[in-house]
Design a protein around this motif. Sequence first.
Motif, PDB file in Angstrom:
ATOM      1  N   UNK A  78       0.839  -1.191   0.000  1.00  0.00           N
ATOM      2  CA  UNK A  78       0.000   0.000   0.000  1.00  0.00           C
ATOM      3  C   UNK A  78       0.881   1.250   0.000  1.00  0.00           C
ATOM      4  N   UNK A  79       0.969   1.902  -1.155  1.00  0.00           N
ATOM      5  CA  UNK A  79       1.800   3.086  -1.301  1.00  0.00           C
ATOM      6  C   UNK A  79       1.123   4.282  -0.624  1.00  0.00           C
ATOM      7  N   UNK A  80       1.901   4.947   0.213  1.00  0.00           N
ATOM      8  CA  UNK A  80       1.413   6.043   1.045  1.00  0.00           C
ATOM      9  C   UNK A  80       2.344   7.235   0.872  1.00  0.00           C
ATOM     10  N   UNK A  81       1.774   8.388   0.516  1.00  0.00           N
ATOM     11  CA  UNK A  81       2.594   9.566   0.281  1.00  0.00           C
ATOM     12  C   UNK A  81       3.102  10.172   1.573  1.00  0.00           C
ATOM     13  N   UNK A  82       4.382  10.476   1.537  1.00  0.00           N
ATOM     14  CA  UNK A  82       5.072  11.103   2.657  1.00  0.00           C
ATOM     15  C   UNK A  82       5.961  12.173   2.032  1.00  0.00           C
ATOM     16  N   UNK A  83       5.406  13.345   1.812  1.00  0.00           N
ATOM     17  CA  UNK A  83       6.110  14.375   1.033  1.00  0.00           C
ATOM     18  C   UNK A  83       6.992  15.303   1.852  1.00  0.00           C
ATOM     19  N   UNK A  84       6.681  15.497   3.117  1.00  0.00           N
ATOM     20  CA  UNK A  84       7.366  16.525   3.895  1.00  0.00           C
ATOM     21  C   UNK A  84       8.460  16.009   4.817  1.00  0.00           C
ATOM     22  N   UNK A  85       8.785  14.748   4.720  1.00  0.00           N
ATOM     23  CA  UNK A  85       9.860  14.207   5.543  1.00  0.00           C
ATOM     24  C   UNK A  85      10.629  13.161   4.746  1.00  0.00           C
ATOM     25  N   UNK A  86      11.867  12.919   5.131  1.00  0.00           N
ATOM     26  CA  UNK A  86      12.678  11.948   4.390  1.00  0.00           C
ATOM     27  C   UNK A  86      12.055  10.552   4.441  1.00  0.00           C
ATOM     28  N   UNK A  87      12.307   9.804   3.381  1.00  0.00           N
ATOM     29  CA  UNK A  87      11.821   8.421   3.323  1.00  0.00           C
ATOM     30  C   UNK A  87      12.984   7.489   3.605  1.00  0.00           C
ATOM     31  N   UNK A  88      12.834   6.673   4.623  1.00  0.00           N
ATOM     32  CA  UNK A  88      13.849   5.685   4.972  1.00  0.00           C
ATOM     33  C   UNK A  88      13.783   4.540   3.970  1.00  0.00           C
ATOM     34  N   UNK A  89      14.904   4.231   3.357  1.00  0.00           N
ATOM     35  CA  UNK A  89      14.954   3.138   2.391  1.00  0.00           C
ATOM     36  C   UNK A  89      14.646   1.813   3.074  1.00  0.00           C
ATOM     37  N   UNK A  90      13.812   1.027   2.429  1.00  0.00           N
ATOM     38  CA  UNK A  90      13.459  -0.312   2.900  1.00  0.00           C
ATOM     39  C   UNK A  90      13.863  -1.330   1.834  1.00  0.00           C
ATOM     40  N   UNK A  91      13.841  -2.595   2.198  1.00  0.00           N
ATOM     41  CA  UNK A  91      14.154  -3.669   1.252  1.00  0.00           C
ATOM     42  C   UNK A  91      12.902  -4.524   1.061  1.00  0.00           C
ATOM     43  N   UNK A  92      12.565  -4.768  -0.204  1.00  0.00           N
ATOM     44  CA  UNK A  92      11.419  -5.606  -0.540  1.00  0.00           C
ATOM     45  C   UNK A  92      11.905  -6.670  -1.515  1.00  0.00           C
ATOM     46  N   UNK A  93      11.727  -7.936  -1.181  1.00  0.00           N
ATOM     47  CA  UNK A  93      12.172  -9.045  -2.026  1.00  0.00           C
ATOM     48  C   UNK A  93      10.955  -9.778  -2.571  1.00  0.00           C
ATOM     49  N   UNK A  94      10.989 -10.064  -3.874  1.00  0.00           N
ATOM     50  CA  UNK A  94       9.870 -10.702  -4.554  1.00  0.00           C
ATOM     51  C   UNK A  94      10.328 -12.017  -5.170  1.00  0.00           C
ATOM     52  N   UNK A  95       9.668 -13.084  -4.799  1.00  0.00           N
ATOM     53  CA  UNK A  95       9.899 -14.386  -5.414  1.00  0.00           C
ATOM     54  C   UNK A  95       9.080 -14.413  -6.701  1.00  0.00           C
TER      55      UNK A  95
END
Length: 123
Positions: free
Chosen positions: A45-62
Amino acid sequence: MNHTAVYARDRQLSAEFLAVMLALKIGAPFGPFLPVDLGNGVTLDHYEKRDEPIQSQHYAFLVPDEQFDNMIARLEAVGVTYYADPSHTEPGHINRLFGGRGAYFDDPNGHNMEIMTRPYVRP
């Protein structure tokens, strides 16, 4: 798992990027969220966060082995560099871990995405 939030500067751009690269479908907006259906009952679920930095996450897809080459071709077609390793030191290469194939790439928000055709063997 049912869903998880993916922070984005632009939820539409991020959801479309992932959906196109992995040949997935975007669902109808749900409140502030724009879901990408992974096809197994789980959504990102993509959620907009425009006014603060976005912490990079890791997503792995089989992913199915027969779809891997098409995914790599789509990344190349839009000029997204993929890597054999999570540290992004081997550009334009894939890995062959556990008898499968895999690659890493960044989404528009800097999230470290991974596609792999075989799950990791855990002890």
